[in-house]
Write a protein that holds these residues in place. Structure first.
Motif, PDB file in Angstrom:
ATOM      1  N   ALA A   1      17.223  -1.995  -3.272  1.00 41.01           N
ATOM      2  CA  ALA A   1      17.660  -2.519  -1.978  1.00 41.01           C
ATOM      3  C   ALA A   1      18.085  -1.360  -1.078  1.00 41.01           C
ATOM      4  CB  ALA A   1      18.825  -3.503  -2.173  1.00 41.01           C
ATOM      5  N   ARG A   2      18.095  -1.633   0.221  1.00 39.89           N
ATOM      6  CA  ARG A   2      18.618  -0.702   1.245  1.00 39.89           C
ATOM      7  C   ARG A   2      17.866   0.635   1.255  1.00 39.89           C
ATOM      8  NH1 ARG A   2      22.664  -3.480  -0.971  1.00 39.89           N
ATOM      9  NH2 ARG A   2      23.022  -1.919  -2.576  1.00 39.89           N
ATOM     10  N   ASP A   3      16.551   0.573   1.370  1.00 41.78           N
ATOM     11  CA  ASP A   3      15.720   1.761   1.594  1.00 41.78           C
ATOM     12  C   ASP A   3      15.914   2.830   0.520  1.00 41.78           C
ATOM     13  OD1 ASP A   3      14.414   0.982   3.995  1.00 41.78           O
ATOM     14  OD2 ASP A   3      16.249   1.389   5.123  1.00 41.78           O
ATOM     15  N   MET A   4      15.838   2.448  -0.736  1.00 37.99           N
ATOM     16  CA  MET A   4      15.985   3.428  -1.805  1.00 37.99           C
ATOM     17  C   MET A   4      14.811   3.323  -2.771  1.00 37.99           C
ATOM     18  SD  MET A   4      20.042   3.594  -2.732  1.00 37.99           S
ATOM     19  CE  MET A   4      20.124   1.896  -3.281  1.00 37.99           C
ATOM     20  N   VAL A   5      14.178   4.445  -3.016  1.00 38.63           N
ATOM     21  CA  VAL A   5      13.099   4.548  -4.003  1.00 38.63           C
ATOM     22  C   VAL A   5      13.403   5.744  -4.896  1.00 38.63           C
ATOM     23  CG1 VAL A   5      10.643   4.997  -4.349  1.00 38.63           C
ATOM     24  CG2 VAL A   5      11.378   3.463  -2.520  1.00 38.63           C
ATOM     25  N   LEU A   6      13.254   5.543  -6.207  1.00 39.63           N
ATOM     26  CA  LEU A   6      13.487   6.618  -7.170  1.00 39.63           C
ATOM     27  C   LEU A   6      12.205   6.850  -7.960  1.00 39.63           C
ATOM     28  CD1 LEU A   6      15.736   8.506  -8.267  1.00 39.63           C
ATOM     29  CD2 LEU A   6      16.070   6.834 -10.094  1.00 39.63           C
ATOM     30  N   ILE A   7      11.812   8.141  -8.054  1.00 40.51           N
ATOM     31  CA  ILE A   7      10.603   8.516  -8.793  1.00 40.51           C
ATOM     32  C   ILE A   7      11.040   9.342  -9.989  1.00 40.51           C
ATOM     33  CG2 ILE A   7       8.340   9.597  -8.636  1.00 40.51           C
ATOM     34  CD1 ILE A   7       8.678   9.437  -5.550  1.00 40.51           C
ATOM     35  N   ARG A   8      10.667   8.895 -11.198  1.00 41.05           N
ATOM     36  CA  ARG A   8      11.076   9.587 -12.418  1.00 41.05           C
ATOM     37  C   ARG A   8       9.848  10.105 -13.159  1.00 41.05           C
ATOM     38  NH1 ARG A   8      15.450   7.014 -16.307  1.00 41.05           N
ATOM     39  NH2 ARG A   8      16.681   7.791 -14.552  1.00 41.05           N
TER      40      ARG A   8
ATOM     41  N   ILE B   1      13.617   9.019  -2.576  1.00 46.64           N
ATOM     42  CA  ILE B   1      13.017   8.782  -1.262  1.00 46.64           C
ATOM     43  C   ILE B   1      13.858   7.712  -0.578  1.00 46.64           C
ATOM     44  CG2 ILE B   1      10.974   8.016   0.018  1.00 46.64           C
ATOM     45  CD1 ILE B   1      10.453  10.585  -1.370  1.00 46.64           C
ATOM     46  N   GLY B   2      14.369   8.040   0.618  1.00 49.32           N
ATOM     47  CA  GLY B   2      15.208   7.084   1.331  1.00 49.32           C
ATOM     48  C   GLY B   2      15.114   7.248   2.831  1.00 49.32           C
ATOM     49  N   ALA B   3      16.159   6.819   3.512  1.00 48.64           N
ATOM     50  CA  ALA B   3      16.153   6.875   4.969  1.00 48.64           C
ATOM     51  C   ALA B   3      16.045   8.311   5.464  1.00 48.64           C
ATOM     52  CB  ALA B   3      17.412   6.210   5.511  1.00 48.64           C
ATOM     53  N   GLU B   4      16.636   9.271   4.703  1.00 45.64           N
ATOM     54  CA  GLU B   4      16.539  10.675   5.120  1.00 45.64           C
ATOM     55  C   GLU B   4      15.101  11.159   5.137  1.00 45.64           C
ATOM     56  OE1 GLU B   4      18.235   9.535   2.623  1.00 45.64           O
ATOM     57  OE2 GLU B   4      20.371   9.697   3.179  1.00 45.64           O
ATOM     58  N   GLN B   5      14.259  10.596   4.302  1.00 45.19           N
ATOM     59  CA  GLN B   5      12.845  10.987   4.262  1.00 45.19           C
ATOM     60  C   GLN B   5      11.971  10.101   5.147  1.00 45.19           C
ATOM     61  OE1 GLN B   5      14.747  10.667   1.365  1.00 45.19           O
ATOM     62  NE2 GLN B   5      15.042  12.905   1.355  1.00 45.19           N
ATOM     63  N   GLY B   6      12.577   9.218   5.950  1.00 49.21           N
ATOM     64  CA  GLY B   6      11.829   8.399   6.902  1.00 49.21           C
ATOM     65  C   GLY B   6      11.541   6.986   6.467  1.00 49.21           C
ATOM     66  N   LEU B   7      12.079   6.550   5.321  1.00 49.12           N
ATOM     67  CA  LEU B   7      11.819   5.201   4.839  1.00 49.12           C
ATOM     68  C   LEU B   7      12.716   4.205   5.570  1.00 49.12           C
ATOM     69  CD1 LEU B   7      10.134   3.629   2.759  1.00 49.12           C
ATOM     70  CD2 LEU B   7      12.072   3.835   1.180  1.00 49.12           C
ATOM     71  N   ALA B   8      12.115   3.135   6.100  1.00 47.87           N
ATOM     72  CA  ALA B   8      12.891   2.143   6.854  1.00 47.87           C
ATOM     73  C   ALA B   8      12.349   0.740   6.618  1.00 47.87           C
ATOM     74  CB  ALA B   8      12.857   2.476   8.341  1.00 47.87           C
TER      75      ALA B   8
ATOM     76  N   VAL C   1       3.724  10.019   1.287  1.00 50.64           N
ATOM     77  CA  VAL C   1       2.706  11.058   1.108  1.00 50.64           C
ATOM     78  C   VAL C   1       3.422  12.393   1.034  1.00 50.64           C
ATOM     79  CG1 VAL C   1       0.637  12.126   2.045  1.00 50.64           C
ATOM     80  CG2 VAL C   1       1.051   9.682   2.426  1.00 50.64           C
ATOM     81  N   ASP C   2       3.207  13.098  -0.093  1.00 50.24           N
ATOM     82  CA  ASP C   2       3.808  14.429  -0.268  1.00 50.24           C
ATOM     83  C   ASP C   2       5.318  14.395  -0.077  1.00 50.24           C
ATOM     84  OD1 ASP C   2       1.272  15.470  -0.715  1.00 50.24           O
ATOM     85  OD2 ASP C   2       0.974  15.908   1.419  1.00 50.24           O
ATOM     86  N   GLY C   3       5.964  13.375  -0.610  1.00 47.23           N
ATOM     87  CA  GLY C   3       7.422  13.315  -0.585  1.00 47.23           C
ATOM     88  C   GLY C   3       8.024  12.853   0.715  1.00 47.23           C
ATOM     89  N   ARG C   4       7.208  12.516   1.712  1.00 42.33           N
ATOM     90  CA  ARG C   4       7.711  12.017   2.992  1.00 42.33           C
ATOM     91  C   ARG C   4       7.230  10.587   3.214  1.00 42.33           C
ATOM     92  NH1 ARG C   4      11.871  13.910   5.396  1.00 42.33           N
ATOM     93  NH2 ARG C   4      11.055  12.941   7.313  1.00 42.33           N
ATOM     94  N   ALA C   5       8.102   9.779   3.826  1.00 43.54           N
ATOM     95  CA  ALA C   5       7.779   8.382   4.108  1.00 43.54           C
ATOM     96  C   ALA C   5       7.290   8.240   5.545  1.00 43.54           C
ATOM     97  CB  ALA C   5       8.996   7.494   3.877  1.00 43.54           C
ATOM     98  N   HIS C   6       6.273   7.417   5.732  1.00 42.69           N
ATOM     99  CA  HIS C   6       5.718   7.142   7.051  1.00 42.69           C
ATOM    100  C   HIS C   6       5.691   5.629   7.251  1.00 42.69           C
ATOM    101  CE1 HIS C   6       4.148  11.329   7.220  1.00 42.69           C
ATOM    102  NE2 HIS C   6       3.979  11.138   5.921  1.00 42.69           N
ATOM    103  N   MET C   7       6.264   5.151   8.348  1.00 48.43           N
ATOM    104  CA  MET C   7       6.259   3.725   8.640  1.00 48.43           C
ATOM    105  C   MET C   7       4.970   3.358   9.383  1.00 48.43           C
ATOM    106  SD  MET C   7       8.865   2.563   7.194  1.00 48.43           S
ATOM    107  CE  MET C   7       8.716   0.890   7.803  1.00 48.43           C
ATOM    108  N   ILE C   8       4.458   2.181   9.080  1.00 47.46           N
ATOM    109  CA  ILE C   8       3.208   1.698   9.669  1.00 47.46           C
ATOM    110  C   ILE C   8       3.533   0.664  10.754  1.00 47.46           C
ATOM    111  CG2 ILE C   8       1.007   0.577   9.225  1.00 47.46           C
ATOM    112  CD1 ILE C   8       1.304   3.345   7.961  1.00 47.46           C
ATOM    113  N   ALA C   9       3.067   0.958  11.968  1.00 50.92           N
ATOM    114  CA  ALA C   9       3.257   0.022  13.077  1.00 50.92           C
ATOM    115  C   ALA C   9       2.052  -0.918  13.161  1.00 50.92           C
ATOM    116  CB  ALA C   9       3.415   0.780  14.395  1.00 50.92           C
ATOM    117  N   THR C  10       2.310  -2.159  13.535  1.00 49.79           N
ATOM    118  CA  THR C  10       1.243  -3.158  13.671  1.00 49.79           C
ATOM    119  C   THR C  10       1.354  -3.830  15.026  1.00 49.79           C
ATOM    120  OG1 THR C  10       2.636  -4.825  12.583  1.00 49.79           O
ATOM    121  CG2 THR C  10       1.073  -3.604  11.207  1.00 49.79           C
ATOM    122  N   LYS C  11       0.217  -4.329  15.515  1.00 49.53           N
ATOM    123  CA  LYS C  11       0.200  -5.029  16.796  1.00 49.53           C
ATOM    124  C   LYS C  11       0.843  -6.400  16.654  1.00 49.53           C
ATOM    125  CE  LYS C  11      -3.835  -2.889  18.964  1.00 49.53           C
ATOM    126  NZ  LYS C  11      -5.176  -3.124  19.542  1.00 49.53           N
TER     127      LYS C  11
END
Length: 1015
Positions: free
Chosen positions: A489-496, A504-511, A537-547
């Motif tokens: 929850a709350r924009d948190m992803v953990l890679i082990r 990976i979280g909000a600091e890396q662009g995840l929203a 991608v490569d440790g950074r999060a990118h948000m996808i915009a839609t129409k």
């Protein structure tokens, strides 16, 4: 052991049955026969929705309208609105109880009524037939047309045909047995089939005698042709059965259905639809499979749909298939539609909730719930496995299919669920995520802080101390590199990986908010959550915009075999093209277009938003499965049903505050129309809710207006004139009817909008301006006269002052000086000098008196200018002995008084200068019209004037300057030319329009005469 054997036996029987069905059907996945009748998208219109009741007949005309015949009248339906129909021309229908309808391919509609009345409607014009036209007085059970253009009708009194406007009974003449014609139809080969009380017979195309097919028929209600050419009948007493085949045996064409059917329809896929009088509607998908059998009313082979399932009424009397493939059923309480939806609902056991899904081997999925046994689900059906444990999470890796629930962890092998491990906390209510570790173990999240790992050594607990609030993963995923992805929850992803964690979280662009979906695809990990879709991608999060509306509540995210992405979101099932997604990933400012499949596409309830996760699965055969709050749906991305037909567009009516006009021909609206409403429609009956309209009115709109699904255009204060209103429409798949519909609308001009009114207004305005101009001219003339009078009065005052003071004083001084001179002896030189000075003083006095006289005299006082000039010449010739010749070559009638005075003053000054300073022997004064100027010319032959004097004047003298000023006052130009060897000419040019206020061109003279006549 017995349980295992029973389970194995059941699975074996089920697999054999599934294989037999697949081989027997051998049908494409899009074949609607693969669906149960309950899997069709059903819509009912009852009296509450405006539908008519007591439906007796249905038909669709070439304009796309669905026509509904009832016991109380004829209605038409465009998919949105029911309208009781009355023809605009030809009079209203002579009867109201409709018995049959027939829509010829050439257009129009035949309406058969009870008690011997028929009508043909085309282009809103009706032609009525009754007993006077030879029509029998009995009910018209059916009407049909053959390829030769003949119209046939089955009546209580036999078969009749329309010939040159008259109906003739033709049954006996053509060898048709029986006295009554109960029903008829025309098959695909052009044969006319007629059922009587004695036989079923057919007339070949162009034939003259009926051929009896069989005498073994009862009271036939309907006749229908199967896809293989077999003729089926619905008998009032004997049910539904094949009655004739071209080759082979009738028994091999299909079963005998012991149903009291009121109608028959073979749809495009070959399925048989049968409305019944009290038992809803029945459907047999595969009649050949049941050939030779007798099927009872309670048999499961005839699928049943009744009022309890949503049918408007169990009493159904008519059925048709429209040009888009929809099935329409009319009954006693309304109208029903069955259409093939894009999303296929799974036939799950009733009451099942909270679906945990995982792909099965080859095709289909396994579905576990909290309250129903584990099931294998495919597009063609459902099979139940012998596992009654609640399942709340499922996943699949290269080796195993994992199931988790309150009772522990299971593995599926060869369709059998095997216990794997109990939960570490026996009192826990379930598992929220489970995934294999690739080494025979399993990772589990059970809504306790941290994550649990089970291997041969037992359970291991990792509390995940790096995260605050002791979270537990909502979703788990193993990627191809062996990394374990955990979404919280709350924009948190953990890679082990290998014991090392990456955050990976909000600091890396995840929203995305709460992470509820994970998907690995070609080096990119896609993350779905309550706020949309992101990619790592490569440790950074990118948000996808839609129409359009931003995606929300993405609880499932998959990619199909074609490369497109699918999300199970709050809006519905969403598809995003792989190309568009790649572009959106590269450009953060690009909004990818989406396609949404919602309730109109067959989505039950709303997409599931939270546990079990994930809510979207790709099966091995490429079919996609999505879980909702009310069931599971699937779709084949490679074979999505599409409506290729452009919707017919028509304009229904024109309405204003003054009334309503039918939409036919050129509509003429009265002047002063304030509010214009144009109603239009498009007869796309599959998804009328998604038909989009565009319209424009030539002469009013500069571009097409987007109307969306609205079916009315409103214009306020339409301008007068002829306008053409055009409207086009696109169906739910964007197929557009570019021709659309158009209508000419003429708004009459009010009297104040007519051209003659503007012309009259222009004339009145011009007259007002002319009158104002004349008034202004009179005012200016009056002001000029007043100024002239003031000027004359001032000149007279100056003359009096000069005469009474200065001249009198000089005269007295001269007389005293003369008295002094008289005392000097005559011979004295002083006396001579004094006498000379006195002579000069007398000359000055004479000149002064002349000047005073000039001030007190006016040219106008001596009469016309020519007379005044001649008088002036006579005076100067007498006093100065210099001949002054006056020549006039102009008609001076109407000469302006001010111009006369100023020209007289110029002439006097010029003559005076010539006699006084030029020592001239002749002076010529000439008045002439030259071009459009009045020219005054004064010439002498005396001494010329120095150029400097001509240019600057002589100090202390104002004569030349006065000439120029006088010319300027009257709008003229003075030209003074002189030669030193003799001669000077003063010429003044005044425009004739200024010199003669009454001067006019022929048009202006005509206007002057007209104005004088009007006075």
């Amino acid at each position: 052991m017995r349980l295992k054997r029973a389970l194995a036996a059941c699975l074996y029987v089920w697999l054999v049955l599934a294989g037999w069905v697949a081989c027997a059907f051998a049908a494409d996945a899009t074949d609607s026969r693969d669906r149960d009748i309950a899997q069709f998208y059903h819509t009912a219109w009852t009296v509450r929705e405006g539908a008519p009741g007591q439906v007796t007949a249905l038909a669709q005309t070439q304009d796309g309208y669905l026509w509904v015949g009832t016991q109380t009248g004829l209605y038409r339906f465009d998919g949105v609105r029911f309208e009781r129909y009355r023809p605009r021309e030809g009079g209203d229908f002579p009867a109201s109880s409709v018995a049959s309808l027939y829509a010829p391919a050439s257009g129009g509609l035949w309406v058969g009524f009870r008690y011997g009345v028929a009508s043909f409607v085309k282009d809103d014009r009706a032609t009525h037939y009754a007993a006077a036209s030879g029509l029998p007085t009995g009910t018209l059970y059916a009407i049909a047309g053959t390829a030769d253009g003949r119209i046939w009708a089955a009546t209580f009194n036999g078969l009749v045909s329309l010939d040159h406007g008259m109906w003739k009974q033709v049954g006996p003449a053509l060898g048709l047995p029986g006295a009554r014609a109960r029903n008829l139809t025309v098959d695909s080969g052009g044969r006319l089939w007629v059922a009587t009380e004695d036989a079923l017979a057919w007339l070949p195309p162009g034939g003259h005698r009926f051929v009896v097919a069989t005498h073994a028929v009862g009271r036939v209600n309907r006749i229908a042709e199967a896809p293989d050419g077999a003729i089926w009948v619905a008998e009032a007493d004997g049910g539904v059965r094949p009655a004739w085949v071209a080759k082979g045996r009738v028994e091999e064409a299909g079963p005998v259905l012991r149903l009291s059917s009121a109608g028959l329809l073979f749809d495009r896929d070959g399925a048989l639809w049968m409305p019944t009088l009290g038992d809803g509607i029945r459907r047999v998908p595969w009649v050949h499979v049941l050939a030779g059998r007798t099927i009872g009313a309670e048999s499961g082979e005839a699928q049943r749909f009744v009022e309890n399932q949503g049918l408007s009424s169990d009493y159904a009397s008519s059925v048709i298939q429209d040009r888009e493939g929809n099935i329409w059923v009319g009954g006693s309480r309304g109208l029903d539609r069955f259409r093939t939806s894009r999303l296929l609902p799974a036939m799950l056991p009733p009451g099942a909730t909270d679906f945990a899904m995982v792909a099965a081997a080859d095709h289909g999925i396994w579905v576990g719930t909290k309250n129903r046994p584990l099931s294998w689900v495919d597009a063609s059906g459902v099979a139940t496995a012998h596992m009654n444990q609640a399942v709340t999470a499922a996943s699949r890796d290269a080796e195993n299919t994992w199931l988790g629930g309150p009772g522990g962890i299971w593995r599926l092998r060869d369709g059998k669920a095997e216990p794997y491990a109990p939960l570490p906390f026996p009192d826990y209510s379930g598992v929220q995520a489970v995934v294999g570790d690739g080494k025979g173990g399993v990772w589990v999240s059970i809504n306790r802080p941290g994550i649990f790992h089970f291997t041969e050594g037992g359970w291991e607990h990792d509390p995940l101390p790096a995260f605050p609030n002791d979270p537990a993963p909502l979703v788990l995923m193993n990627d191809r590199d062996g990394q374990l992805w955990m979404g919280f929850a709350r924009d948190m992803v953990l890679i082990r990986k290998n014991g090392r964690d990456t955050h990976i979280g909000a600091e890396q662009g995840l929203a995305v908010g709460n992470v509820t979906a994970l998907l690995e695809d070609r080096g990119t990990v896609w993350i779905g959550g309550e706020n949309g879709i992101g990619a790592v991608v490569d440790g950074r999060a990118h948000m996808i915009a839609t129409k359009g509306e931003p995606l929300r509540g993405v609880s499932g995210f998959v990619r199909d075999h074609r490369g497109d992405y699918w999300a199970n979101a709050a809006q519905g099932v969403v598809r995003i093209s792989g190309t568009e997604m790649a572009r959106a990933l590269e450009d953060a400012n690009y909004a990818a277009p989406v396609t949404v499949f919602d309730s109109l596409d067959g989505l039950p309830g709303t997409p599931a938003q939270f546990r079990p996760l994930p809510t979207a699965v790709v099966a091995d055969d490429g079919r996609l499965w999505f879980a909702t709050t009310s069931g599971i749906v699937s779709i084949d991305p490679a074979n999505i049903p599409r409506n290729p037909l452009a919707p017919p567009v028509s304009i229904r009516s024109i309405a204003t505050d003054a009334g309503t006009w039918p939409a036919g021909g050129n509509v003429e609206l009265p002047a002063g129309t304030e509010r214009l409403r144009i109603a239009f429609t498009a007869t796309s009956l599959t998804m009328p809710e998604r038909v989009n309209f565009r319209y424009r009115m030539d002469g009013v709109d500069t571009r097409w207006r987007e109307a969306g699904s609205e079916r009315e255009a409103i214009y306020t204060d339409p301008p007068p004139g002829r306008h053409v209103f055009r409207v086009i429409a696109a169906n739910e798949d964007g197929v557009t009817n570019d021709d659309g519909a158009s209508i000419a609308i003429t708004v009459e001009h009010a009297f104040y909008q007519m051209p003659w009114f503007f012309a009259v207004c222009a004339v009145i305005v011009a007259l007002l301006i002319w009158i104002a101009f004349l008034i202004r001219l009179r005012r200016i003339a009056s002001q000029l006269r007043a100024r002239l009078q003031e000027r004359h009065a001032e000149r007279e005052r100056i003359a009096r002052e000069l005469h009474d003071t200065l001249l009198q004083s000089i005269q007295g001084l001269s007389m005293r000086f003369q008295a002094i001179a008289n005392r000097v002896p005559p011979d004295e030189p002083l006396r001579v000098a004094m006498e000379g000075a006195l002579d000069r003083a007398d000359e000055a006095l004479v000149e002064a008196r002349d000047r005073v006289r000039d001030l007190r005299s006016h040219g106008s006082e001596s009469g016309p200018l020519d007379v005044a000039l001649r008088a002036l010449a006579a005076v100067y010739a007498a006093e100065h002995t210099v001949p002054v010749v006056v020549t006039v070559h102009a008609d001076l009638r109407g000469l302006d008084g001010l111009v006369c005075d100023e020209l007289y003053g110029v002439a006097r000054e010029a003559v005076h200068n010539a006699t006084t300073h030029a020592d001239a022997s002749r002076i010529d004064v000439e008045l002439r019209l030259e071009a459009r100027d009045l020219v005054l010319s004064v010439r002498d032959d005396g001494r010329g004037i120095d150029e400097g004097v001509l240019r600057d004047g002589r100090d202390g003298h104002w004569g030349l300057r006065g000439i120029r000023e006088r010319a300027h006052v009257v709008g003229g130009v003075a030209a003074i030319s002189s030669r030193l060897d003799g001669g000077t000419e003063v010429a003044v040019r005044v425009p004739v329009e200024r010199a003669f206020p009454g001067y006019h061109t022929p048009l202006r003279r005509w206007w002057r005469r007209l104005r004088s006549a009007l006075r």
